[in-house]
Design a protein around this motif. Structure first.
Motif, PDB file in Angstrom:
ATOM      1  N   ILE A   7      48.309  57.324  65.458  1.00  0.00           N
ATOM      2  CA  ILE A   7      48.016  58.011  64.201  1.00  0.00           C
ATOM      3  C   ILE A   7      48.187  59.517  64.349  1.00  0.00           C
ATOM      4  CG2 ILE A   7      46.288  58.357  62.388  1.00  0.00           C
ATOM      5  CD1 ILE A   7      46.957  55.447  62.700  1.00  0.00           C
ATOM      6  N   ALA A   8      48.756  60.142  63.317  1.00  0.00           N
ATOM      7  CA  ALA A   8      48.803  61.602  63.227  1.00  0.00           C
ATOM      8  C   ALA A   8      47.952  62.043  62.049  1.00  0.00           C
ATOM      9  CB  ALA A   8      50.232  62.090  63.046  1.00  0.00           C
ATOM     10  N   LEU A   9      47.172  63.105  62.251  1.00  0.00           N
ATOM     11  CA  LEU A   9      46.373  63.696  61.179  1.00  0.00           C
ATOM     12  C   LEU A   9      46.992  65.025  60.778  1.00  0.00           C
ATOM     13  CD1 LEU A   9      42.730  63.126  62.513  1.00  0.00           C
ATOM     14  CD2 LEU A   9      44.044  61.692  60.958  1.00  0.00           C
ATOM     15  N   LEU A  10      47.185  65.204  59.480  1.00  0.00           N
ATOM     16  CA  LEU A  10      47.719  66.463  58.952  1.00  0.00           C
ATOM     17  C   LEU A  10      46.765  66.945  57.868  1.00  0.00           C
ATOM     18  CD1 LEU A  10      49.925  68.610  58.809  1.00  0.00           C
ATOM     19  CD2 LEU A  10      51.207  67.103  57.268  1.00  0.00           C
ATOM     20  N   GLU A  11      45.964  67.944  58.209  1.00  0.00           N
ATOM     21  CA  GLU A  11      44.908  68.434  57.315  1.00  0.00           C
ATOM     22  C   GLU A  11      44.650  69.900  57.629  1.00  0.00           C
ATOM     23  OE1 GLU A  11      42.436  69.384  54.915  1.00  0.00           O
ATOM     24  OE2 GLU A  11      42.409  67.186  54.740  1.00  0.00           O
ATOM     25  N   ASP A  12      44.760  70.770  56.607  1.00  0.00           N
ATOM     26  CA  ASP A  12      44.615  72.206  56.849  1.00  0.00           C
ATOM     27  C   ASP A  12      43.166  72.650  56.984  1.00  0.00           C
ATOM     28  OD1 ASP A  12      44.505  71.603  53.978  1.00  0.00           O
ATOM     29  OD2 ASP A  12      44.255  73.769  53.724  1.00  0.00           O
ATOM     30  N   ASN A  13      42.218  71.833  56.522  1.00  0.00           N
ATOM     31  CA  ASN A  13      40.796  72.184  56.588  1.00  0.00           C
ATOM     32  C   ASN A  13      40.195  71.651  57.892  1.00  0.00           C
ATOM     33  OD1 ASN A  13      37.887  71.913  56.281  1.00  0.00           O
ATOM     34  ND2 ASN A  13      38.192  72.467  54.136  1.00  0.00           N
ATOM     35  N   PRO A  14      39.731  72.533  58.792  1.00  0.00           N
ATOM     36  CA  PRO A  14      39.216  72.086  60.091  1.00  0.00           C
ATOM     37  C   PRO A  14      38.057  71.094  59.982  1.00  0.00           C
ATOM     38  CG  PRO A  14      39.554  74.464  60.098  1.00  0.00           C
ATOM     39  CD  PRO A  14      39.730  74.002  58.684  1.00  0.00           C
ATOM     40  N   ARG A  15      37.152  71.314  59.023  1.00  0.00           N
ATOM     41  CA  ARG A  15      36.012  70.404  58.872  1.00  0.00           C
ATOM     42  C   ARG A  15      36.464  69.027  58.406  1.00  0.00           C
ATOM     43  NH1 ARG A  15      31.136  72.981  55.597  1.00  0.00           N
ATOM     44  NH2 ARG A  15      30.269  70.960  56.224  1.00  0.00           N
ATOM     45  N   GLN A  16      37.417  69.000  57.482  1.00  0.00           N
ATOM     46  CA  GLN A  16      37.944  67.720  57.015  1.00  0.00           C
ATOM     47  C   GLN A  16      38.713  67.005  58.130  1.00  0.00           C
ATOM     48  OE1 GLN A  16      37.456  66.117  54.135  1.00  0.00           O
ATOM     49  NE2 GLN A  16      36.091  67.738  53.429  1.00  0.00           N
ATOM     50  N   LEU A  17      39.388  67.787  58.955  1.00  0.00           N
ATOM     51  CA  LEU A  17      40.125  67.214  60.086  1.00  0.00           C
ATOM     52  C   LEU A  17      39.164  66.525  61.051  1.00  0.00           C
ATOM     53  CD1 LEU A  17      43.038  67.052  61.250  1.00  0.00           C
ATOM     54  CD2 LEU A  17      42.504  69.111  62.561  1.00  0.00           C
ATOM     55  N   GLU A  18      38.049  67.180  61.349  1.00  0.00           N
ATOM     56  CA  GLU A  18      37.039  66.588  62.230  1.00  0.00           C
ATOM     57  C   GLU A  18      36.435  65.330  61.608  1.00  0.00           C
ATOM     58  OE1 GLU A  18      34.085  69.442  63.239  1.00  0.00           O
ATOM     59  OE2 GLU A  18      35.479  70.790  64.274  1.00  0.00           O
ATOM     60  N   LYS A  19      36.220  65.378  60.304  1.00  0.00           N
ATOM     61  CA  LYS A  19      35.640  64.223  59.616  1.00  0.00           C
ATOM     62  C   LYS A  19      36.583  63.021  59.676  1.00  0.00           C
ATOM     63  CE  LYS A  19      33.314  65.042  55.891  1.00  0.00           C
ATOM     64  NZ  LYS A  19      32.943  65.346  54.477  1.00  0.00           N
ATOM     65  N   LEU A  20      37.859  63.251  59.424  1.00  0.00           N
ATOM     66  CA  LEU A  20      38.837  62.163  59.502  1.00  0.00           C
ATOM     67  C   LEU A  20      38.892  61.576  60.911  1.00  0.00           C
ATOM     68  CD1 LEU A  20      41.789  63.645  57.408  1.00  0.00           C
ATOM     69  CD2 LEU A  20      40.356  61.695  56.780  1.00  0.00           C
ATOM     70  N   GLU A  21      38.834  62.455  61.895  1.00  0.00           N
ATOM     71  CA  GLU A  21      38.869  62.001  63.282  1.00  0.00           C
ATOM     72  C   GLU A  21      37.661  61.119  63.600  1.00  0.00           C
ATOM     73  OE1 GLU A  21      39.460  63.867  67.778  1.00  0.00           O
ATOM     74  OE2 GLU A  21      38.951  65.182  66.097  1.00  0.00           O
ATOM     75  N   SER A  22      36.485  61.522  63.135  1.00  0.00           N
ATOM     76  CA  SER A  22      35.275  60.740  63.404  1.00  0.00           C
ATOM     77  C   SER A  22      35.300  59.404  62.666  1.00  0.00           C
ATOM     78  CB  SER A  22      34.028  61.535  63.011  1.00  0.00           C
ATOM     79  OG  SER A  22      33.954  61.720  61.607  1.00  0.00           O
ATOM     80  N   TYR A  23      35.856  59.382  61.457  1.00  0.00           N
ATOM     81  CA  TYR A  23      35.940  58.133  60.696  1.00  0.00           C
ATOM     82  C   TYR A  23      36.910  57.155  61.357  1.00  0.00           C
ATOM     83  CZ  TYR A  23      33.517  60.415  56.764  1.00  0.00           C
ATOM     84  OH  TYR A  23      32.599  61.054  55.968  1.00  0.00           O
ATOM     85  N   LEU A  24      38.045  57.671  61.804  1.00  0.00           N
ATOM     86  CA  LEU A  24      39.040  56.807  62.447  1.00  0.00           C
ATOM     87  C   LEU A  24      38.530  56.245  63.768  1.00  0.00           C
ATOM     88  CD1 LEU A  24      42.273  58.837  61.659  1.00  0.00           C
ATOM     89  CD2 LEU A  24      41.818  56.492  60.940  1.00  0.00           C
ATOM     90  N   ALA A  25      37.598  56.953  64.397  1.00  0.00           N
ATOM     91  CA  ALA A  25      37.016  56.470  65.649  1.00  0.00           C
ATOM     92  C   ALA A  25      36.218  55.187  65.438  1.00  0.00           C
ATOM     93  CB  ALA A  25      36.124  57.546  66.264  1.00  0.00           C
ATOM     94  N   LYS A  26      35.850  54.904  64.195  1.00  0.00           N
ATOM     95  CA  LYS A  26      35.094  53.689  63.871  1.00  0.00           C
ATOM     96  C   LYS A  26      36.005  52.475  63.690  1.00  0.00           C
ATOM     97  CE  LYS A  26      31.428  56.366  63.237  1.00  0.00           C
ATOM     98  NZ  LYS A  26      30.266  56.393  64.138  1.00  0.00           N
ATOM     99  N   ILE A  27      37.305  52.708  63.704  1.00  0.00           N
ATOM    100  CA  ILE A  27      38.265  51.643  63.398  1.00  0.00           C
ATOM    101  C   ILE A  27      38.963  51.201  64.683  1.00  0.00           C
ATOM    102  CG2 ILE A  27      40.325  51.035  62.067  1.00  0.00           C
ATOM    103  CD1 ILE A  27      39.498  53.211  60.065  1.00  0.00           C
TER     104      ILE A  27
END
Length: 201
Positions: A7-27
């Motif tokens: 998976i690649a994450l493309l998100e300009d907002n650092p907080r949103q990037l961290e949130k997506l990373e933490s959510y994907l860790a649940k999958i």
């Protein structure tokens, strides 16, 4: 065999990037191999990384490209997580049709539960439409056997034959792999990320 989606994450907002990373860790069965805050960084890193799925914001702030433009460029399955998905509905449908890839979206703000459920459903769609992958392996009695990777359950060493390995399948009897090394399995088209390594004590 376990298929791991890169998976690649493309998100300009650092907080949103961290949130997506933490959510994907649940999958299960996903691995984040690239995190980018800009399209320039994304395309630079893409030269050395093999991707299966892009998770992207549609609005990348002051970037020269939008998330949609990046998706149109690389043409791999994409999951958009953005505030303004409603503005891109027509573009999303065009991308699905023209690029013939799986595309889905979720609108911010969303909870962890909402994201995980939506992304798991998206993975099911990606798996359903992905073409089967094959490798060619040498067995004890036959050479260059065309094997569907998803039919492989596991591989194991032969006790008395270090150069040969046993390969077990879903739909056929086990076979003996000739001159097969686990350290060089990727040369045969079997990625280590597709298997779980178990060490017997």
């Amino acid at each position: 065999m376990i298929h791991i989606y890169h998976i690649a994450l493309l998100e300009d907002n650092p907080r949103q990037l961290e949130k997506l990373e933490s959510y994907l860790a649940k999958i299960p069965n996903v691995e984040i191999v690239l995190k980018s805050k800009s399209s320039d960084h994304f395309f630079e890193q893409l030269k050395t990384i093999q991707l299966d799925i892009l998770v992207a914001d549609l609005d990348l702030g002051n970037d020269s490209m939008t998330g949609m433009e990046v998706a149109q460029e690389i043409k791999i399955p994409v999951f958009f997580a953005s505030v303004n998905t409603s503005e891109y509905v027509e573009d999303i449908e065009d991308l699905k049709r023209d690029a013939e890839i799986c595309v889905d979206h979720i609108t911010k703000p969303f909870s962890e539960e909402q994201f995980v459920k939506s992304f798991k459903r998206f993975l099911q769609e990606v798996a359903f439409f992905s073409p089967p992958q094959y490798v060619y392996l040498d067995f004890e009695k036959t050479k260059k056997n065309r094997i569907r990777i998803d039919d492989i359950v596991y591989l194991c060493a032969n006790k008395n034959e270090s150069n040969n390995k046993q390969i077990h399948f879903i739909n056929r009897k086990p076979s003996t792999l000739i001159d097969f090394s686990f350290t060089k399995m990727e040369e045969h088209g079997l990625l280590k990320s597709q298997f779980v390594t178990i060490h017997k004590s």
